[in-house]
Design an enzyme around this catalytic site. Structure first.
Site, PDB file in Angstrom:
ATOM      1  CE  LYS A 117      -2.568   3.333   2.224  1.00 26.16           C
ATOM      2  NZ  LYS A 117      -1.887   4.764   2.596  1.00 26.16           N
ATOM      3  CB  CYS A 118       4.546   1.739   1.749  1.00 26.49           C
ATOM      4  SG  CYS A 118       3.445   1.288   3.346  1.00 26.49           S
ATOM      5  NE  ARG A 119       6.096  -0.647  -5.141  1.00 31.11           N
ATOM      6  CZ  ARG A 119       6.711  -1.003  -6.253  1.00 31.11           C
ATOM      7  NH1 ARG A 119       7.382  -2.408  -6.318  1.00 31.11           N
ATOM      8  NH2 ARG A 119       7.603  -0.416  -7.048  1.00 31.11           N
TER       9      ARG A 119
END
Length: 379
Positions: free
Chosen positions: A356-358
């Site tokens: 999700k962070c990327r």
């Protein structure tokens, strides 16, 4: 949300009429026109018409558009001259288990795999490139593979004020510029006080934001973000669920608590959340209970080992992308009736983040509201 599908530039220069001005009507007085202009909603009157489109990843509706960065040798944080000077300094800030250097070729394969998963689910993928040898005023960029720093809210992009990572300064500005130059999406606000890393926040209903008080956020920065995005959310209510994880830096290996909300909690369906219990203080757990949320607890070992089992990405209610090796947590999510699409996340976690962070989430359709959660019958 209002759909805007015609940019002003598509009109002939001499074809405009007074009737094209939203507040104008025959016989309107100066006072009435000025007052109507002052009262016009920013998002639907200005931001979306300027962009010629709708945008924003608010809520938990169907995800339709994202952006990714294909890693290069300059994406590898452990190759930075500053990192090499004192690895222990950066490792202390992050606190995650050391799994060795990032394998660039494997990192690129992971990226292609994730992009394919998006495309197979009808999600449009853009690609963001950085200049050669990207740097900010204080040194080489670090962590700029995490395009969530450029995630787009209803109303526009938000410039972060990072809490503890000097290598991230300038990344959200660059991504905001990319969003403006490429997608016509304007900036909404810059965080100018304290700390606020909006890209790691998430939403668990159309009008419920999750933030933290941690190394990445303080109350000043949080108040500034909430004041901005609540006004452009298009919802009658707006709630900020504020977690208080017990962690000094980014991650606590003893408990699995993290400074970022999206490592601790994410929506997987209407009223269903995958959570790390270590990050839920009493007030947060009480609010979730009182509002009828169902908590699916991540496997504690997977959480403490920073396999990022809670860092799933919701594609639509009832369907998520998750790290393939979070076997126990993924099974719990499936047992809750949610479809899990597994992708490899080995290298992105070496870079101290997750799937999700990327991802820069550019647009979601309007989705379930807190009223839908409250009305769900499950217990």
């Amino acid at each position: 949300m209002t759909t805007v599908d015609k940019r002003p530039s598509s009109r002939g220069y001499g074809d405009w009429r007074l009737s094209d001005i939203p507040q104008y009507k025959d016989g309107i007085s100066t006072y009435e026109f000025v007052r109507a202009t002052h009262e016009a909603d920013y998002r639907t009157h200005q931001a979306e018409p300027v962009a010629g489109r709708t945008f924003g990843f608010n809520g938990i509706g169907r995800l339709t558009e994202v952006a990714l960065h294909m890693p290069t040798k300059y994406t590898l944080h452990d190759q930075s001259s500053q990192y090499k000077e004192s690895p222990s300094f950066f490792q202390g800030l992050m606190g995650v288990p050391d799994r060795g250097p990032v394998d660039l070729a494997a990192f690129q394969r992971e990226t292609e795999e994730l992009a394919t998963a998006f495309e197979n689910n009808g999600i449009k993928v853009h690609w963001v490139d950085y200049p050669e040898e990207p740097a900010n005023p204080y040194g080489p960029l670090m962590g700029h593979v995490f395009l969530s720093w450029g995630s787009i809210w209803r109303g526009g992009s938000v410039i972060s004020r990072f809490g503890f990572l000097p290598g991230m300064v300038g990344v959200s500005e660059y991504l905001a510029k990319w969003a403006w130059n490429t997608l016509n999406i304007p900036p909404l606000v810059a965080i100018t006080e304290g700390a606020m890393e909006p890209g790691a926040c998430n939403m668990i209903a159309d009008e419920v934001l999750v933030t933290c008080l941690s190394a990445s956020y303080d109350q000043r920065g949080t108040d500034q973000l909430v004041a901005a995005i609540s006004k452009t959310s298009g919802t009658e209510e707006f709630h900020n669920l504020q977690l208080r994880p017990a962690v000094e830096g980014f991650f606590n290996k003893a408990t699995g608590a993290c400074a970022h909300p999206d490592i601790n909690i994410n929506a997987i369906d209407v009223g269903k959340l995958v959570v790390s219990p270590a990050a839920l203080d009493w007030d947060a757990r009480t609010w979730l209970y009182d509002n009828n949320f169902e908590l699916i607890e991540a496997d504690p070992d997977e959480q403490r080992e920073f396999l990022a089992p809670c860092n799933v990405l919701l594609l639509e209610p009832g369907k998520v992308i998750a790290h393939a090796d979070c076997h126990k947590t993924n099974q719990k999510i499936r047992d809750a009736g949610v479809e899990v699409i597994e992708v490899t996340g080995t290298e992105i976690r070496k870079a101290c983040g997750g799937i999700k962070c990327r991802v820069m989430q550019i647009n979601r359709e309007p989705g379930p509201t807190l009223a839908d959660v409250r009305n769900r019958v499950w217990r």
